[in-house]
Write an enzyme that holds these catalytic residues in place. Structure first.
Site, PDB file in Angstrom:
ATOM      1  N   ARG A   1      58.942  39.247  23.531  1.00 23.69           N
ATOM      2  CA  ARG A   1      58.727  38.347  22.402  1.00 23.69           C
ATOM      3  C   ARG A   1      58.911  36.863  22.754  1.00 23.69           C
ATOM      4  O   ARG A   1      58.110  36.016  22.347  1.00 23.69           O
ATOM      5  CB  ARG A   1      59.734  38.717  21.307  1.00 23.69           C
ATOM      6  CG  ARG A   1      59.460  38.088  19.956  1.00 23.69           C
ATOM      7  CD  ARG A   1      60.618  38.398  18.996  1.00 23.69           C
ATOM      8  NE  ARG A   1      60.985  39.785  18.946  1.00 23.69           N
ATOM      9  CZ  ARG A   1      60.454  40.687  18.113  1.00 23.69           C
ATOM     10  NH1 ARG A   1      59.558  40.315  17.231  1.00 23.69           N
ATOM     11  NH2 ARG A   1      60.856  41.944  18.143  1.00 23.69           N
TER      12      ARG A   1
ATOM     13  N   ARG B   1      54.045  44.069  11.331  1.00 28.00           N
ATOM     14  CA  ARG B   1      55.461  43.671  11.276  1.00 28.00           C
ATOM     15  C   ARG B   1      55.981  43.416   9.855  1.00 28.00           C
ATOM     16  O   ARG B   1      57.064  43.882   9.511  1.00 28.00           O
ATOM     17  CB  ARG B   1      55.722  42.460  12.186  1.00 28.00           C
ATOM     18  CG  ARG B   1      55.375  42.741  13.647  1.00 28.00           C
ATOM     19  CD  ARG B   1      55.828  41.634  14.583  1.00 28.00           C
ATOM     20  NE  ARG B   1      57.264  41.505  14.598  1.00 28.00           N
ATOM     21  CZ  ARG B   1      57.956  40.569  13.989  1.00 28.00           C
ATOM     22  NH1 ARG B   1      57.355  39.605  13.335  1.00 28.00           N
ATOM     23  NH2 ARG B   1      59.261  40.573  14.044  1.00 28.00           N
TER      24      ARG B   1
ATOM     25  N   TYR C   1      58.919  46.028   9.146  1.00 27.64           N
ATOM     26  CA  TYR C   1      60.289  45.492   9.221  1.00 27.64           C
ATOM     27  C   TYR C   1      60.592  44.477   8.122  1.00 27.64           C
ATOM     28  O   TYR C   1      61.661  43.878   8.131  1.00 27.64           O
ATOM     29  CB  TYR C   1      60.522  44.745  10.542  1.00 27.64           C
ATOM     30  CG  TYR C   1      60.039  45.369  11.816  1.00 27.64           C
ATOM     31  CD1 TYR C   1      60.518  46.609  12.236  1.00 27.64           C
ATOM     32  CD2 TYR C   1      59.157  44.686  12.646  1.00 27.64           C
ATOM     33  CE1 TYR C   1      60.092  47.146  13.442  1.00 27.64           C
ATOM     34  CE2 TYR C   1      58.729  45.218  13.850  1.00 27.64           C
ATOM     35  CZ  TYR C   1      59.206  46.451  14.246  1.00 27.64           C
ATOM     36  OH  TYR C   1      58.797  46.971  15.438  1.00 27.64           O
TER      37      TYR C   1
ATOM     38  N   TYR D   1      54.017  41.885  19.495  1.00 27.28           N
ATOM     39  CA  TYR D   1      53.986  43.041  18.599  1.00 27.28           C
ATOM     40  C   TYR D   1      52.975  42.816  17.472  1.00 27.28           C
ATOM     41  O   TYR D   1      53.184  43.234  16.340  1.00 27.28           O
ATOM     42  CB  TYR D   1      55.394  43.347  18.064  1.00 27.28           C
ATOM     43  CG  TYR D   1      56.387  43.486  19.201  1.00 27.28           C
ATOM     44  CD1 TYR D   1      56.379  44.624  19.997  1.00 27.28           C
ATOM     45  CD2 TYR D   1      57.274  42.458  19.533  1.00 27.28           C
ATOM     46  CE1 TYR D   1      57.239  44.745  21.066  1.00 27.28           C
ATOM     47  CE2 TYR D   1      58.141  42.560  20.605  1.00 27.28           C
ATOM     48  CZ  TYR D   1      58.114  43.709  21.370  1.00 27.28           C
ATOM     49  OH  TYR D   1      58.969  43.818  22.437  1.00 27.28           O
TER      50      TYR D   1
ATOM     51  N   GLU E   1      63.487  41.706  31.228  1.00 33.47           N
ATOM     52  CA  GLU E   1      62.305  42.329  30.604  1.00 33.47           C
ATOM     53  C   GLU E   1      61.942  41.605  29.308  1.00 33.47           C
ATOM     54  O   GLU E   1      61.865  42.225  28.247  1.00 33.47           O
ATOM     55  CB  GLU E   1      62.605  43.806  30.299  1.00 33.47           C
ATOM     56  CG  GLU E   1      63.053  44.628  31.499  1.00 33.47           C
ATOM     57  CD  GLU E   1      63.609  46.004  31.110  1.00 33.47           C
ATOM     58  OE1 GLU E   1      63.858  46.233  29.903  1.00 33.47           O
ATOM     59  OE2 GLU E   1      63.802  46.836  32.005  1.00 33.47           O
ATOM     60  N   PRO E   2      61.689  40.302  29.366  1.00 34.35           N
ATOM     61  CA  PRO E   2      61.399  39.576  28.129  1.00 34.35           C
ATOM     62  C   PRO E   2      60.005  39.897  27.612  1.00 34.35           C
ATOM     63  O   PRO E   2      59.072  40.089  28.384  1.00 34.35           O
ATOM     64  CB  PRO E   2      61.485  38.110  28.554  1.00 34.35           C
ATOM     65  CG  PRO E   2      61.068  38.126  29.994  1.00 34.35           C
ATOM     66  CD  PRO E   2      61.594  39.434  30.557  1.00 34.35           C
TER      67      PRO E   2
ATOM     68  N   CYS F   1      44.528  50.281   1.504  1.00 38.70           N
ATOM     69  CA  CYS F   1      44.955  50.971   0.306  1.00 38.70           C
ATOM     70  C   CYS F   1      46.383  51.483   0.448  1.00 38.70           C
ATOM     71  O   CYS F   1      46.627  52.695   0.535  1.00 38.70           O
ATOM     72  CB  CYS F   1      43.986  52.103   0.015  1.00 38.70           C
ATOM     73  SG  CYS F   1      42.331  51.449  -0.169  1.00 38.70           S
ATOM     74  N   GLU F   2      47.319  50.552   0.522  1.00 41.82           N
ATOM     75  CA  GLU F   2      48.754  50.840   0.568  1.00 41.82           C
ATOM     76  C   GLU F   2      49.429  49.638  -0.077  1.00 41.82           C
ATOM     77  O   GLU F   2      49.058  48.499   0.220  1.00 41.82           O
ATOM     78  CB  GLU F   2      49.283  50.892   2.016  1.00 41.82           C
ATOM     79  CG  GLU F   2      48.711  51.955   2.903  1.00 41.82           C
ATOM     80  CD  GLU F   2      49.312  53.329   2.720  1.00 41.82           C
ATOM     81  OE1 GLU F   2      50.347  53.462   2.048  1.00 41.82           O
ATOM     82  OE2 GLU F   2      48.700  54.278   3.241  1.00 41.82           O
TER      83      GLU F   2
HETATM   84  C1  LIG Z   1      60.720  46.325  23.872  1.00 41.94           C
HETATM   85  C2  LIG Z   1      61.513  46.261  25.117  1.00 41.94           C
HETATM   86  C3  LIG Z   1      61.703  45.048  25.778  1.00 41.94           C
HETATM   87  C4  LIG Z   1      61.202  43.737  25.248  1.00 41.94           C
HETATM   88  O1  LIG Z   1      61.893  43.312  24.123  1.00 41.94           O
HETATM   89  P1  LIG Z   1      61.667  41.839  23.543  1.00 41.94           P
HETATM   90  O2  LIG Z   1      62.559  41.805  22.358  1.00 41.94           O
HETATM   91  O3  LIG Z   1      60.240  41.722  23.166  1.00 41.94           O
HETATM   92  O4  LIG Z   1      62.064  40.874  24.597  1.00 41.94           O
HETATM   93  C5  LIG Z   1      62.382  45.064  26.982  1.00 41.94           C
HETATM   94  N1  LIG Z   1      62.874  46.220  27.507  1.00 41.94           N
HETATM   95  C6  LIG Z   1      62.726  47.403  26.874  1.00 41.94           C
HETATM   96  C7  LIG Z   1      63.273  48.622  27.504  1.00 41.94           C
HETATM   97  C8  LIG Z   1      62.051  47.465  25.667  1.00 41.94           C
HETATM   98  O5  LIG Z   1      61.925  48.641  25.039  1.00 41.94           O
END
Ligand SMILES: *Cc1c(COP(=O)(O)O)cnc(C)c1O
Length: 417
Positions: free
Chosen positions: A276, A312, A316, A371, A273-274, A342-343
């Site tokens: 970023r 971001r 963070y 993101y 699940e990539p 205005c922050e």
């Molecule tokens: C956000 C998320 C991702 C992706 O994360 P990356 O750091 O962007 O690769 C994959 N799986 C789940 C469940 C997430 O919440």
């Protein structure tokens, strides 16, 4: 590797000068490189070419349907975390059998929608959710394919807000709890156990947390097999980091080598699940300098992009490289790059050395593809930025800049006010 480069002193996206683009479409705007998106997806996906696998792009990293469609056309699927993301994925033509659904708070309505779309897999995050999904599937007269999201309790050594696989995080089910829930799932008539899942965090710059998590999952799988619970899918989540500043994250091929070595021929289909790592360095945020302002303690560069466009840094403390699209002069000055909101937390960079800039100059906030737009909001009633996809020397508006009319869409004034 990405396609944002200086040519004759001017920053280009592929073969298009960004200054020219900013003049044509206005600022702020997000600009994505097609060639970079394509390349990053292929590199990740092909790193696992020797084993059965499905690369499910994480929609929340960058949700535009043009981008989802591109990954779908390359054979990818998606990882979703809401009904809205499922809607996007389906609009982008991603078939249900390439969709996995994660998230701790799936609503009844969202579960029904996903069941009707016959998605590949629900990643279940709690005992009550298991109950709810079984109940909804029974109601709709179908069976839900499920995996349990296991919280392996490993420290991903990343920012605490993007760590997800530690005991104290809200995500997943601990290993002992997972065994109990797998046993229970086996007795339920409207769920089919097909997988096991974990996702330990985001922007990981080392391999070891991935390997540690995988080892713990393998041990759990052995214990499950001893009870006759065998899974076909092993979902290892996302989380691979990118270079924003000085980080040196593993290349996807190194990551793949470490994972495959650890698996030694396990007969499972892998799911990734990539997010970023695919889109992060494939996009920039273009913004224009409105004013420069010297105060007794600081030099401010006030730009037309703000925390509502890219949150971001405020959320963070993240670093994004910022560079003038047409740099004039070398000598760096220490500045804060701030937006109009205005922050006091509305900054894109603090105490940053930047070449001299003046009002009207265009700046590129680098590595903003993940993101970035997907976390943007309308705070301070600022219309959201346009999104542009560049291919070669041409560009396509994949999302129009919002207009003021869009800001009040759906609002109503009752007769008594
Ligand atoms: C956000 C998320 C991702 C992706 O994360 P990356 O750091 O962007 O690769 C994959 N799986 C789940 C469940 C997430 O919440």
């Amino acid at each position: 590797m990405h396609h944002f480069e200086y040519k004759q002193g001017e920053l280009y996206c592929e073969n298009l000068p960004l200054d020219q683009l900013a003049q044509q479409v206005g600022t702020p705007c997000y600009v994505y490189s097609y060639a970079t998106l394509h390349h990053h997806f292929k590199v990740f996906d092909e790193a696992f070419r020797d084993v059965p696998h499905l690369t499910c792009f994480s929609v929340k990293a960058s949700s535009n349907i043009a981008i989802l469609k591109l990954f779908g056309s390359l054979g990818g699927g998606v990882d979703i975390v809401s009904g809205g993301e499922l809607f996007r994925a389906r609009k982008a033509g991603i078939p249900g059998d390439r969709i996995v659904y994660s998230g701790v708070g799936k609503t009844c309505e969202e579960i029904d929608y996903a069941l009707r779309e016959n998605i590949l897999l629900f990643n279940i995050e709690s005992p009550q959710e298991l109950e709810a999904i079984n109940e909804r599937a029974s109601h709709l007269g179908c069976k839900a394919r499920i995996a349990l999201r296991v919280n392996p309790d490993v420290d991903p050594r990343t920012h605490p807000y993007i760590s997800t696989g530690m005991k104290k995080n809200k995500f997943g089910i601990d290993i002992e709890g997972a065994i109990t829930e797998y046993r229970r799932a086996k007795t339920l008539s409207n769920v089919e156990i097909i997988g096991i899942d974990c996702h330990v965090g985001s922007q990981l710059t080392e391999i070891s947390p991935f390997v540690d998590a995988l080892r713990r999952l393998r041990m759990l799988m052995e214990r499950l097999e001893a009870e006759g619970i065998v899974v076909q899918y092993l979902d290892l989540g996302g989380g691979l980091g990118i270079t924003y500043d000085q980080e040196a994250p593993p290349h996807p091929r190194e990551y793949a080598r470490a994972i495959l070595q650890e698996l030694h021929g396990l007969p499972c289909t892998l799911i990734f699940e990539p997010g970023r790592v695919i889109v992060g360095n494939a996009g920039v945020l273009l913004t224009r300098v409105l004013y420069t302002k010297q105060t007794p303690s600081k030099n401010f560069v006030i730009v037309d992009a703000a925390m509502n466009d890219l949150i971001r840094p405020s959320l963070y403390g993240s670093y994004h490289h910022i560079q003038p699209v047409r740099p004039m002069g070398e000598e760096a000055q220490m500045v804060d790059v701030v937006g109009p909101i205005c922050e006091s937390s509305d900054f894109l960079a603090r105490d940053r050395g930047l070449p001299p800039v003046q009002a009207g100059d265009c700046l590129a906030v680098m590595s903003a593809g993940a993101y970035g737009f997907s976390m943007s909001s309308n705070y301070n009633s600022r219309p959201r930025a346009a999104e542009i996809l560049v291919k070669g020397e041409r560009f396509y508006t994949i999302r129009e800049r919002e207009r003021w009319e869009d800001l009040i869409k759906g609002e109503a004034i009752p007769g008594f006010v």
